[in-house]
Write a protein that holds these residues in place. Structure first.
Motif, short mmCIF file in Angstrom:
data_model
loop_
_atom_site.label_atom_id
_atom_site.label_comp_id
_atom_site.label_asym_id
_atom_site.label_seq_id
_atom_site.Cartn_x
_atom_site.Cartn_y
_atom_site.Cartn_z
N ALA A 1 0.72 -1.03 0.13
CA ALA A 1 -0.06 -0.03 -0.11
C ALA A 1 0.84 1.26 -0.06
N PRO A 2 1.70 1.71 0.83
CA PRO A 2 2.57 2.68 1.02
C PRO A 2 3.23 3.06 -0.55
N ALA A 3 4.08 1.96 -1.08
CA ALA A 3 4.70 2.24 -2.31
C ALA A 3 4.01 2.48 -3.34
N CYS A 4 2.67 1.61 -3.49
CA CYS A 4 1.58 1.75 -4.61
C CYS A 4 0.84 3.11 -4.49
N THR A 5 0.62 3.53 -3.35
CA THR A 5 -0.11 5.01 -2.98
C THR A 5 0.78 6.05 -3.76
N LEU A 6 2.19 6.06 -3.27
CA LEU A 6 3.06 7.19 -3.87
C LEU A 6 3.18 6.87 -5.41
N ASP A 7 3.08 5.79 -6.00
CA ASP A 7 3.19 5.52 -7.30
C ASP A 7 2.09 6.04 -8.02
N LEU A 8 0.84 5.63 -7.68
CA LEU A 8 -0.36 6.10 -8.14
C LEU A 8 -0.63 7.73 -7.94
N LEU A 9 -0.07 8.55 -6.92
CA LEU A 9 -0.22 9.83 -6.60
C LEU A 9 0.77 10.56 -7.54
N GLY A 10 1.74 9.58 -8.07
CA GLY A 10 2.51 10.47 -9.00
C GLY A 10 2.20 10.40 -10.43
N MET A 11 1.25 9.78 -10.55
CA MET A 11 0.62 9.84 -12.04
C MET A 11 0.04 11.35 -12.51
N SER A 12 0.09 11.64 -13.93
CA SER A 12 -0.31 13.12 -14.06
C SER A 12 -1.83 13.24 -14.13
N HIS A 13 -2.19 14.48 -13.66
CA HIS A 13 -3.60 14.74 -13.38
C HIS A 13 -4.28 14.89 -14.64
N THR A 14 -4.83 13.87 -15.27
CA THR A 14 -5.71 13.85 -16.56
C THR A 14 -6.75 13.08 -16.27
N PRO A 15 -7.68 13.10 -17.26
CA PRO A 15 -9.07 12.53 -17.09
C PRO A 15 -9.21 11.13 -16.89
N GLU A 16 -8.05 10.56 -17.67
CA GLU A 16 -7.95 8.92 -17.82
C GLU A 16 -7.51 8.48 -16.63
N ASN A 17 -6.83 9.49 -15.57
CA ASN A 17 -6.23 8.98 -14.36
C ASN A 17 -7.09 9.57 -13.15
N ALA A 18 -8.19 10.05 -13.51
CA ALA A 18 -9.08 10.71 -12.51
C ALA A 18 -9.52 9.84 -11.38
N GLU A 19 -9.95 8.58 -11.83
CA GLU A 19 -10.50 7.38 -10.89
C GLU A 19 -9.38 6.92 -10.07
N ARG A 20 -8.29 6.58 -10.60
CA ARG A 20 -6.99 6.04 -10.04
C ARG A 20 -6.62 7.20 -8.95
N SER A 21 -6.74 8.33 -9.54
CA SER A 21 -6.08 9.51 -8.49
C SER A 21 -6.90 9.40 -7.38
N ILE A 22 -8.00 9.27 -7.44
CA ILE A 22 -9.45 9.60 -6.42
C ILE A 22 -9.08 8.19 -5.70
N GLY A 23 -8.63 7.03 -5.99
CA GLY A 23 -8.27 5.87 -5.14
C GLY A 23 -6.93 6.00 -4.50
N ALA A 24 -6.26 6.88 -5.21
CA ALA A 24 -4.74 6.84 -4.47
C ALA A 24 -5.03 7.96 -3.42
#
Length: 180
Positions: A62-85
């Motif tokens: 969880a900690p490593a994956c959360t940081l990885d997902l938070l590092g994604m660019s803020h695009t509409p495609e990543n919105a759901e993943r960002s909310i999950g992170a």
């Protein structure tokens, strides 16, 4: 139906394995989380050893994956993943503040500082509301005296304080423009 759920869970686990082998941690993590959901959806599957192993893996990752997902660019495609992170970060922070033993974060100062650098000010304010921040800092000295872990150190406190200040100033400017 029962067999399809088991096959689906195994497929998700296979996808997770491929993701981890290709060093795509977030893809593997998300596949494991979907396998967990599939297994939990049926009460009789909830007692499988596979579910316990998946949950243990998710806690460790969880900690490593959360940081990885938070590092994604803020695009509409990543919105759901960002909310999950952000939801995962919120849960990790809750576990850290509640001093839960299941929390896998070893170095809170480093982890939280890295996470906060990846968030927008509005996301930081939602993650750490002002009242929560004030109480956490107030309790810090008693935690240090008891040799317990410090979740929000001064550096993280400062970042959160700046986020609150920035949003406070910008909302005041909007009020002034609306009144004018």
């Amino acid at each position: 139906m029962f067999h399809l759920l088991i096959i689906g869970a195994f497929l998700k686990c296979a996808i997770a394995k491929v993701g981890f082998e290709k060093n795509n941690i977030s893809q593997g993590f998300e596949a494991l989380a979907r396998a967990q959901c599939l297994l939990r959806s049926k009460i009789s599957l909830g007692k499988m050893m596979l579910l316990a192993q998946i949950e243990e893996s998710l806690e460790e990752l969880a900690p490593a994956c959360t940081l990885d997902l938070l590092g994604m660019s803020h695009t509409p495609e990543n919105a759901e993943r960002s909310i999950g992170a952000i939801a995962a970060l919120h849960e990790l922070l809750r576990q850290g503040l509640d001093v839960e033993t299941s929390c896998q974060v070893q170095d809170w100062a480093c982890f939280l500082h890295q996470a906060l650098k990846k968030l927008l000010a509005t996301e930081i304010v939602k993650l750490v509301p002002w009242d929560s921040l004030a109480i956490t800092r107030k309790n810090r000295k008693s935690l240090e005296a008891q040799n317990q872990r410090i979740v929000i150190d001064f550096s993280s406190f400062y970042v959160v304080l700046l986020a609150h200040s920035a949003l406070g100033v910008s909302s005041k400017q909007i009020d002034v423009h609306l009144k004018a």
